[in-house]
Design a protein around this motif. Structure first.
Motif, PDB file in Angstrom:
ATOM      1  N   HIS A 123      24.422 -51.559-100.495  1.00  0.00           N
ATOM      2  CA  HIS A 123      24.954 -50.498 -99.639  1.00  0.00           C
ATOM      3  C   HIS A 123      24.692 -50.877 -98.189  1.00  0.00           C
ATOM      4  O   HIS A 123      23.592 -51.290 -97.841  1.00  0.00           O
ATOM      5  CB  HIS A 123      24.278 -49.161 -99.944  1.00  0.00           C
ATOM      6  CG  HIS A 123      24.471 -48.707-101.347  1.00  0.00           C
ATOM      7  ND1 HIS A 123      25.575 -48.011-101.753  1.00  0.00           N
ATOM      8  CD2 HIS A 123      23.703 -48.877-102.452  1.00  0.00           C
ATOM      9  CE1 HIS A 123      25.484 -47.752-103.048  1.00  0.00           C
ATOM     10  NE2 HIS A 123      24.352 -48.271-103.494  1.00  0.00           N
ATOM     11  N   HIS A 124      25.715 -50.728 -97.352  1.00  0.00           N
ATOM     12  CA  HIS A 124      25.593 -50.955 -95.912  1.00  0.00           C
ATOM     13  C   HIS A 124      25.780 -49.587 -95.256  1.00  0.00           C
ATOM     14  O   HIS A 124      26.899 -49.169 -94.978  1.00  0.00           O
ATOM     15  CB  HIS A 124      26.661 -51.926 -95.407  1.00  0.00           C
ATOM     16  CG  HIS A 124      26.672 -53.233 -96.135  1.00  0.00           C
ATOM     17  ND1 HIS A 124      25.693 -54.178 -95.951  1.00  0.00           N
ATOM     18  CD2 HIS A 124      27.527 -53.732 -97.043  1.00  0.00           C
ATOM     19  CE1 HIS A 124      25.961 -55.224 -96.719  1.00  0.00           C
ATOM     20  NE2 HIS A 124      27.069 -54.973 -97.395  1.00  0.00           N
ATOM     21  N   CYS A 125      24.680 -48.897 -95.030  1.00  0.00           N
ATOM     22  CA  CYS A 125      24.723 -47.545 -94.463  1.00  0.00           C
ATOM     23  C   CYS A 125      24.507 -47.639 -92.962  1.00  0.00           C
ATOM     24  O   CYS A 125      23.731 -48.477 -92.497  1.00  0.00           O
ATOM     25  CB  CYS A 125      23.652 -46.685 -95.118  1.00  0.00           C
ATOM     26  SG  CYS A 125      23.853 -46.626 -96.919  1.00  0.00           S
ATOM     27  N   TRP A 126      25.178 -46.773 -92.224  1.00  0.00           N
ATOM     28  CA  TRP A 126      25.138 -46.913 -90.774  1.00  0.00           C
ATOM     29  C   TRP A 126      25.252 -45.572 -90.075  1.00  0.00           C
ATOM     30  O   TRP A 126      25.639 -44.566 -90.659  1.00  0.00           O
ATOM     31  CB  TRP A 126      26.237 -47.841 -90.281  1.00  0.00           C
ATOM     32  CG  TRP A 126      27.624 -47.472 -90.729  1.00  0.00           C
ATOM     33  CD1 TRP A 126      28.284 -47.966 -91.820  1.00  0.00           C
ATOM     34  CD2 TRP A 126      28.512 -46.530 -90.130  1.00  0.00           C
ATOM     35  NE1 TRP A 126      29.515 -47.392 -91.919  1.00  0.00           N
ATOM     36  CE2 TRP A 126      29.691 -46.504 -90.896  1.00  0.00           C
ATOM     37  CE3 TRP A 126      28.421 -45.696 -89.024  1.00  0.00           C
ATOM     38  CZ2 TRP A 126      30.776 -45.677 -90.583  1.00  0.00           C
ATOM     39  CZ3 TRP A 126      29.510 -44.871 -88.717  1.00  0.00           C
ATOM     40  CH2 TRP A 126      30.663 -44.881 -89.493  1.00  0.00           C
ATOM     41  N   ALA A 127      24.888 -45.621 -88.785  1.00  0.00           N
ATOM     42  CA  ALA A 127      25.073 -44.477 -87.882  1.00  0.00           C
ATOM     43  C   ALA A 127      25.179 -45.022 -86.469  1.00  0.00           C
ATOM     44  O   ALA A 127      24.645 -46.090 -86.161  1.00  0.00           O
ATOM     45  CB  ALA A 127      23.903 -43.508 -87.981  1.00  0.00           C
TER      46      ALA A 127
END
Length: 71
Positions: A2-6
């Motif tokens: 998973h490549h989670c971002w903000a």
């Protein structure tokens, strides 16, 4: 994986977005974004990549892991 971002771009008002990238809703992108807000950072994009190693973390574990990695 998973490549989670903000990200937070600009001010007054800032453009803010986040993504859980398949993790349970609110367990990845939101904690990352909260770190950025808490540190009052702007013009920043954070990506946290998690590789699943066979151990289930649960929602609390995911939130702690993404918060810690973003910090």
């Amino acid at each position: 994986r998973h490549h989670c971002w903000a990200y937070v771009i600009g001010r007054n008002p800032a453009a803010e977005r986040m993504s859980d990238d398949g993790e349970p809703a609110g367990t990845a992108g939101k904690p990352i974004l909260e770190v950025l807000r808490g540190k009052k950072l702007t013009d920043v994009f954070v990506v946290v990549t998690r590789y699943f190693g066979g151990t289930l973390l649960g929602t609390g574990g995911l939130v702690r892991a993404y918060t810690s990695a973003a910090a």
